[in-house]
Design a protein around this motif. Structure first.
Motif, PDB file in Angstrom:
ATOM      1  N   ARG A   1       0.835  -1.204   0.000  1.00 47.94           N
ATOM      2  CA  ARG A   1       0.000   0.000   0.000  1.00 47.94           C
ATOM      3  C   ARG A   1       0.867   1.250   0.000  1.00 47.94           C
ATOM      4  O   ARG A   1       0.541   2.253  -0.641  1.00 47.94           O
ATOM      5  CB  ARG A   1      -0.947  -0.015   1.221  1.00 47.94           C
ATOM      6  CG  ARG A   1      -1.835   1.217   1.349  1.00 47.94           C
ATOM      7  CD  ARG A   1      -2.818   1.320   0.184  1.00 47.94           C
ATOM      8  NE  ARG A   1      -3.503   2.575   0.146  1.00 47.94           N
ATOM      9  CZ  ARG A   1      -4.721   2.796   0.643  1.00 47.94           C
ATOM     10  NH1 ARG A   1      -5.391   1.830   1.234  1.00 47.94           N
ATOM     11  NH2 ARG A   1      -5.270   3.976   0.536  1.00 47.94           N
TER      12      ARG A   1
ATOM     13  N   LEU B   1      -7.722  -4.087  -1.940  1.00 48.62           N
ATOM     14  CA  LEU B   1      -8.009  -4.142  -0.511  1.00 48.62           C
ATOM     15  C   LEU B   1      -8.554  -5.521  -0.162  1.00 48.62           C
ATOM     16  O   LEU B   1      -8.239  -6.093   0.870  1.00 48.62           O
ATOM     17  CB  LEU B   1      -9.026  -3.074  -0.125  1.00 48.62           C
ATOM     18  CG  LEU B   1      -8.580  -1.628  -0.371  1.00 48.62           C
ATOM     19  CD1 LEU B   1      -9.755  -0.689  -0.208  1.00 48.62           C
ATOM     20  CD2 LEU B   1      -7.476  -1.258   0.586  1.00 48.62           C
TER      21      LEU B   1
ATOM     22  N   LEU C   1      -8.458  -0.255  -5.443  1.00 47.23           N
ATOM     23  CA  LEU C   1      -8.109   1.153  -5.668  1.00 47.23           C
ATOM     24  C   LEU C   1      -7.257   1.193  -6.929  1.00 47.23           C
ATOM     25  O   LEU C   1      -6.451   0.296  -7.170  1.00 47.23           O
ATOM     26  CB  LEU C   1      -7.283   1.700  -4.498  1.00 47.23           C
ATOM     27  CG  LEU C   1      -7.863   1.572  -3.100  1.00 47.23           C
ATOM     28  CD1 LEU C   1      -6.859   2.091  -2.076  1.00 47.23           C
ATOM     29  CD2 LEU C   1      -9.174   2.317  -2.982  1.00 47.23           C
TER      30      LEU C   1
ATOM     31  N   HIS D   1     -12.536  -5.477  -3.794  1.00 42.80           N
ATOM     32  CA  HIS D   1     -12.473  -4.033  -3.569  1.00 42.80           C
ATOM     33  C   HIS D   1     -11.093  -3.572  -4.020  1.00 42.80           C
ATOM     34  O   HIS D   1     -10.087  -4.029  -3.504  1.00 42.80           O
ATOM     35  CB  HIS D   1     -12.677  -3.738  -2.081  1.00 42.80           C
ATOM     36  CG  HIS D   1     -12.849  -2.283  -1.791  1.00 42.80           C
ATOM     37  ND1 HIS D   1     -13.455  -1.838  -0.647  1.00 42.80           N
ATOM     38  CD2 HIS D   1     -12.511  -1.163  -2.475  1.00 42.80           C
ATOM     39  CE1 HIS D   1     -13.466  -0.516  -0.644  1.00 42.80           C
ATOM     40  NE2 HIS D   1     -12.898  -0.090  -1.752  1.00 42.80           N
TER      41      HIS D   1
ATOM     42  N   VAL E   1      -6.061   8.913  -6.854  1.00 40.75           N
ATOM     43  CA  VAL E   1      -6.577   7.564  -6.583  1.00 40.75           C
ATOM     44  C   VAL E   1      -8.076   7.522  -6.844  1.00 40.75           C
ATOM     45  O   VAL E   1      -8.793   8.502  -6.611  1.00 40.75           O
ATOM     46  CB  VAL E   1      -6.251   7.113  -5.139  1.00 40.75           C
ATOM     47  CG1 VAL E   1      -6.980   7.967  -4.118  1.00 40.75           C
ATOM     48  CG2 VAL E   1      -6.577   5.655  -4.931  1.00 40.75           C
ATOM     49  N   CYS E   2      -8.538   6.394  -7.367  1.00 38.95           N
ATOM     50  CA  CYS E   2      -9.961   6.153  -7.571  1.00 38.95           C
ATOM     51  C   CYS E   2     -10.333   4.900  -6.774  1.00 38.95           C
ATOM     52  O   CYS E   2      -9.740   3.839  -6.979  1.00 38.95           O
ATOM     53  CB  CYS E   2     -10.259   5.951  -9.055  1.00 38.95           C
ATOM     54  SG  CYS E   2     -12.005   5.625  -9.386  1.00 38.95           S
ATOM     55  N   ASP E   3     -11.288   5.030  -5.867  1.00 41.10           N
ATOM     56  CA  ASP E   3     -11.768   3.907  -5.076  1.00 41.10           C
ATOM     57  C   ASP E   3     -12.994   3.341  -5.786  1.00 41.10           C
ATOM     58  O   ASP E   3     -14.013   4.005  -5.911  1.00 41.10           O
ATOM     59  CB  ASP E   3     -12.125   4.380  -3.667  1.00 41.10           C
ATOM     60  CG  ASP E   3     -12.523   3.251  -2.742  1.00 41.10           C
ATOM     61  OD1 ASP E   3     -12.908   2.162  -3.235  1.00 41.10           O
ATOM     62  OD2 ASP E   3     -12.458   3.454  -1.517  1.00 41.10           O
ATOM     63  N   HIS E   4     -12.880   2.107  -6.265  1.00 40.91           N
ATOM     64  CA  HIS E   4     -13.964   1.496  -7.030  1.00 40.91           C
ATOM     65  C   HIS E   4     -15.001   0.802  -6.152  1.00 40.91           C
ATOM     66  O   HIS E   4     -15.962   0.237  -6.671  1.00 40.91           O
ATOM     67  CB  HIS E   4     -13.390   0.502  -8.047  1.00 40.91           C
ATOM     68  CG  HIS E   4     -12.541   1.177  -9.070  1.00 40.91           C
ATOM     69  ND1 HIS E   4     -13.054   1.741 -10.216  1.00 40.91           N
ATOM     70  CD2 HIS E   4     -11.212   1.426  -9.095  1.00 40.91           C
ATOM     71  CE1 HIS E   4     -12.072   2.280 -10.916  1.00 40.91           C
ATOM     72  NE2 HIS E   4     -10.940   2.118 -10.257  1.00 40.91           N
TER      73      HIS E   4
END
Length: 91
Positions: free
Chosen positions: A30, A72, A52, A50, A40-43
């Motif tokens: 990380r 994640l 990023l 999950h 960053v894009c958290d999908h």
């Protein structure tokens, strides 16, 4: 029997999609992922896990796009196999 669907076990990988100009890079750390100078894009979490992502594009009209991923949570091997196994269907 209940199968654990997700795990947290980051891996490193590179996947090149020939002809598309896309290169996927899995980052296991990380800290290393956070050091990449891109937004960053958290999908969010879905049936696949999950993830990023961050991406950069090489200069030029036909420059490759490199997508960095940090998982994640990812699907377990057992859950992937269970989803592919034949299922009994009641009629």
């Amino acid at each position: 029997m209940s199968i654990e669907r997700f795990e947290h076990r980051p891996t490193e990988f590179v996947s090149v999609h020939a002809g598309s100009g896309l290169v996927y890079v899995g980052i296991a750390s990380r800290e290393d992922f956070d050091n990449i100078a891109a937004p960053v894009c958290d999908h969010g979490e879905n049936e696949k896990g999950h993830v990023l992502t961050k991406w950069v594009q090489a200069p030029g009209d036909n420059g490759a796009i490199v997508i960095f991923q940090y998982w994640l949570k990812s699907r377990t091997v057992a859950s992937l196999l269970a989803d592919k196994a034949p299922r009994e269907v009641s009629i």
